[in-house]
Design a protein around this motif. Structure first.
Motif, mmCIF file in Angstrom:
data_model
loop_
_atom_site.group_PDB
_atom_site.id
_atom_site.type_symbol
_atom_site.label_atom_id
_atom_site.label_comp_id
_atom_site.label_asym_id
_atom_site.label_seq_id
_atom_site.Cartn_x
_atom_site.Cartn_y
_atom_site.Cartn_z
ATOM 1 N N PRO A 157 -24.882 -36.115 24.856
ATOM 2 C CA PRO A 157 -26.170 -36.142 25.550
ATOM 3 C C PRO A 157 -26.278 -35.030 26.584
ATOM 4 O O PRO A 157 -26.495 -35.271 27.782
ATOM 5 N N MET A 158 -26.121 -33.794 26.130
ATOM 6 C CA MET A 158 -26.199 -32.617 26.982
ATOM 7 C C MET A 158 -26.359 -31.398 26.077
ATOM 8 O O MET A 158 -26.293 -31.514 24.848
ATOM 9 N N ASN A 159 -26.604 -30.249 26.655
ATOM 10 C CA ASN A 159 -26.723 -29.020 25.876
ATOM 11 C C ASN A 159 -25.336 -28.528 25.478
ATOM 12 O O ASN A 159 -24.382 -28.642 26.251
ATOM 13 N N SER A 160 -25.224 -27.986 24.272
ATOM 14 C CA SER A 160 -23.934 -27.486 23.796
ATOM 15 C C SER A 160 -24.095 -26.077 23.230
ATOM 16 O O SER A 160 -24.984 -25.812 22.415
ATOM 17 N N ILE A 161 -23.236 -25.183 23.707
ATOM 18 C CA ILE A 161 -23.254 -23.786 23.269
ATOM 19 C C ILE A 161 -21.864 -23.449 22.740
ATOM 20 O O ILE A 161 -20.860 -23.636 23.444
ATOM 21 N N PHE A 162 -21.803 -22.959 21.514
ATOM 22 C CA PHE A 162 -20.542 -22.544 20.902
ATOM 23 C C PHE A 162 -20.545 -21.016 20.766
ATOM 24 O O PHE A 162 -21.592 -20.418 20.544
ATOM 25 N N THR A 163 -19.381 -20.411 20.883
ATOM 26 C CA THR A 163 -19.248 -18.991 20.574
ATOM 27 C C THR A 163 -18.228 -18.830 19.457
ATOM 28 O O THR A 163 -17.414 -19.728 19.203
ATOM 29 N N ALA A 164 -18.270 -17.677 18.797
ATOM 30 C CA ALA A 164 -17.295 -17.367 17.740
ATOM 31 C C ALA A 164 -17.302 -15.870 17.514
ATOM 32 O O ALA A 164 -18.298 -15.181 17.791
ATOM 33 N N LEU A 165 -16.189 -15.363 17.032
ATOM 34 C CA LEU A 165 -16.148 -13.975 16.581
ATOM 35 C C LEU A 165 -16.902 -13.853 15.266
ATOM 36 O O LEU A 165 -17.182 -14.854 14.596
ATOM 37 N N ALA A 166 -17.241 -12.626 14.895
ATOM 38 C CA ALA A 166 -17.895 -12.362 13.619
ATOM 39 C C ALA A 166 -16.883 -11.766 12.645
ATOM 40 O O ALA A 166 -15.883 -11.157 13.047
ATOM 41 N N LYS A 167 -17.131 -11.966 11.356
ATOM 42 C CA LYS A 167 -16.314 -11.342 10.333
ATOM 43 C C LYS A 167 -17.207 -10.890 9.182
ATOM 44 O O LYS A 167 -18.365 -11.312 9.072
ATOM 45 N N GLN A 168 -16.672 -10.007 8.351
ATOM 46 C CA GLN A 168 -17.389 -9.546 7.170
ATOM 47 C C GLN A 168 -16.714 -10.096 5.926
ATOM 48 O O GLN A 168 -15.489 -10.027 5.785
ATOM 49 N N ASP A 169 -17.523 -10.662 5.046
ATOM 50 C CA ASP A 169 -17.016 -11.270 3.817
ATOM 51 C C ASP A 169 -17.630 -10.553 2.620
ATOM 52 O O ASP A 169 -18.854 -10.561 2.456
ATOM 53 N N LYS A 170 -16.793 -9.939 1.797
ATOM 54 C CA LYS A 170 -17.286 -9.181 0.651
ATOM 55 C C LYS A 170 -17.243 -10.026 -0.613
ATOM 56 O O LYS A 170 -16.226 -10.630 -0.944
ATOM 57 N N ASN A 171 -18.368 -10.088 -1.307
ATOM 58 C CA ASN A 171 -18.436 -10.789 -2.583
ATOM 59 C C ASN A 171 -17.828 -9.888 -3.662
ATOM 60 O O ASN A 171 -18.340 -8.801 -3.937
ATOM 61 N N ASP A 172 -16.717 -10.336 -4.248
ATOM 62 C CA ASP A 172 -16.016 -9.507 -5.230
ATOM 63 C C ASP A 172 -16.860 -9.227 -6.468
ATOM 64 O O ASP A 172 -16.675 -8.210 -7.140
ATOM 65 N N ARG A 173 -17.799 -10.113 -6.767
ATOM 66 C CA ARG A 173 -18.626 -9.941 -7.966
ATOM 67 C C ARG A 173 -19.788 -8.979 -7.742
ATOM 68 O O ARG A 173 -20.049 -8.103 -8.555
ATOM 69 N N THR A 174 -20.465 -9.130 -6.601
ATOM 70 C CA THR A 174 -21.650 -8.308 -6.340
ATOM 71 C C THR A 174 -21.381 -7.131 -5.414
ATOM 72 O O THR A 174 -22.162 -6.179 -5.373
ATOM 73 N N GLY A 175 -20.293 -7.218 -4.661
ATOM 74 C CA GLY A 175 -19.992 -6.159 -3.703
ATOM 75 C C GLY A 175 -20.760 -6.283 -2.394
ATOM 76 O O GLY A 175 -20.588 -5.466 -1.490
ATOM 77 N N VAL A 176 -21.613 -7.303 -2.276
ATOM 78 C CA VAL A 176 -22.409 -7.494 -1.065
ATOM 79 C C VAL A 176 -21.510 -7.984 0.068
ATOM 80 O O VAL A 176 -20.705 -8.898 -0.110
ATOM 81 N N VAL A 177 -21.665 -7.372 1.238
ATOM 82 C CA VAL A 177 -20.893 -7.756 2.414
ATOM 83 C C VAL A 177 -21.771 -8.593 3.330
ATOM 84 O O VAL A 177 -22.856 -8.176 3.727
ATOM 85 N N THR A 178 -21.313 -9.794 3.645
ATOM 86 C CA THR A 178 -22.056 -10.708 4.495
ATOM 87 C C THR A 178 -21.365 -10.842 5.850
ATOM 88 O O THR A 178 -20.146 -10.948 5.923
ATOM 89 N N VAL A 179 -22.163 -10.810 6.912
ATOM 90 C CA VAL A 179 -21.650 -11.023 8.265
ATOM 91 C C VAL A 179 -21.853 -12.503 8.611
ATOM 92 O O VAL A 179 -22.964 -13.024 8.482
ATOM 93 N N LEU A 180 -20.792 -13.164 9.043
ATOM 94 C CA LEU A 180 -20.848 -14.584 9.329
ATOM 95 C C LEU A 180 -19.808 -14.944 10.379
ATOM 96 O O LEU A 180 -18.957 -14.116 10.714
ATOM 97 N N PRO A 181 -19.857 -16.141 10.939
ATOM 98 C CA PRO A 181 -18.861 -16.521 11.948
ATOM 99 C C PRO A 181 -17.441 -16.430 11.406
ATOM 100 O O PRO A 181 -17.180 -16.778 10.254
ATOM 101 N N SER A 182 -16.532 -15.969 12.247
ATOM 102 C CA SER A 182 -15.143 -15.812 11.841
ATOM 103 C C SER A 182 -14.431 -17.155 11.924
ATOM 104 O O SER A 182 -13.751 -17.484 12.905
ATOM 105 N N LEU A 183 -14.629 -17.940 10.849
ATOM 106 C CA LEU A 183 -13.996 -19.242 10.703
ATOM 107 C C LEU A 183 -13.417 -19.320 9.303
ATOM 108 O O LEU A 183 -13.957 -18.716 8.377
ATOM 109 N N SER A 184 -12.350 -20.076 9.148
ATOM 110 C CA SER A 184 -11.665 -20.123 7.864
ATOM 111 C C SER A 184 -12.327 -21.114 6.916
ATOM 112 O O SER A 184 -12.948 -22.090 7.331
#
Length: 265
Positions: A157-184
């Motif tokens: 019952p309060m405001n919550s703010i999370f932080t995280a590093l960013a990582k790049q994930d490359k799709n081996d099939r399409t080659g598209v690189v996506t930027v997303l939170p650095s979580l496993s």
């Protein structure tokens, strides 16, 4: 029954309310590269009267950046998962802790920290195992505990703010690189579904005036693109918030719709 309008007050013993009666609390994730200013942006909640006072639950030891900008922000340094549980219990159950906003800094480090704890427990029972090589079972525990962690703090019952590093994930099939939170694992994609706002924080040189020099400008992208994970469930924020602060974000979200008549007394 045809044409009859029913107004439900409860369903299955649970209160039924209009969707417009949204939670008054903010929950969001700010992610980006190291040094971009994620902790400082989160800490700016303490300069917003509606979000103050704020406390940083510090897993990284990276709150030095707040000293110059927001020195009144409280912090608590966490070194064990048991301590983390005690903090959560206090925020959930106590009516006297006095905080309006909790900042979890950062999810990237918290997930690593949780895995260390899981492996220490494992080695205590199976000393023959390599503490640096988790199996699928340990990864499964880690992901589920992190899901519960994010949801638990989100639902306080309060405001919550999370932080995280960013990582790049490359799709081996399409080659598209996506930027997303650095979580496993799946958590990198799932965390966006747990929270109302997910913003990618970055710095870009922007020319302030015609013929002027380009100055580094901090930008918070809150709308998903083909290559960047982001979202704004409130639909109140612009696609990119320039030079963001938590006060600015709060003002956008709570602004009255255009054309809404002012109430008269």
């Amino acid at each position: 029954m045809s044409g009859e309008v029913l107004t439900a007050r409860s369903l299955g013993g649970l209160q039924v309310v209009p969707v417009q009666q949204r939670s008054p609390f903010l929950n969001l994730l700010i992610y980006g590269d190291s040094g971009v200013g994620k902790t400082t942006l989160a800490g700016s909640a303490d300069a917003c009267p509606a979000l103050r006072p704020a406390i940083v639950v510090d897993f990284e030891g990276g709150t030095q950046s707040l000293v110059a900008s927001y020195p009144d922000v409280n912090q608590v340094r966490v070194t064990t998962w048991k301590e983390m549980q005690a903090i959560y219990d206090e925020l959930r159950m106590s009516e006297t802790h006095g905080y309006s906003t909790v900042i979890l800094d950062s999810l990237t480090e918290i997930q690593k920290f949780n895995m260390y704890e899981i492996m220490l427990e494992l080695i205590a029972v199976h000393p023959e195992r390599d503490e640096d090589v988790p199996s699928m079972r340990e990864w499964g525990r880690n992901l589920e505990q992190m899901r519960k962690f994010v949801r638990a703090f989100r639902d306080l019952p309060m405001n919550s703010i999370f932080t995280a590093l960013a990582k790049q994930d490359k799709n081996d099939r399409t080659g598209v690189v996506t930027v997303l939170p650095s979580l496993s694992g799946k958590l990198a994609q799932e965390v966006a579904a747990f929270l109302d706002i997910v913003g990618y924080y970055y710095i870009k040189p922007v020319i302030q005036e015609e013929g002027g020099e380009a100055l580094d400008t901090r930008l918070l992208l809150v709308s998903k693109t083909e290559t960047i994970v982001a979202k704004d469930r409130t639909q109140k924020l612009p696609m990119v918030v320039e030079q963001p602060t938590m006060q600015k974000i709060f003002d956008y979200i709570n602004a009255k719709p255009k054309g809404e008549a002012k109430k008269t007394v």
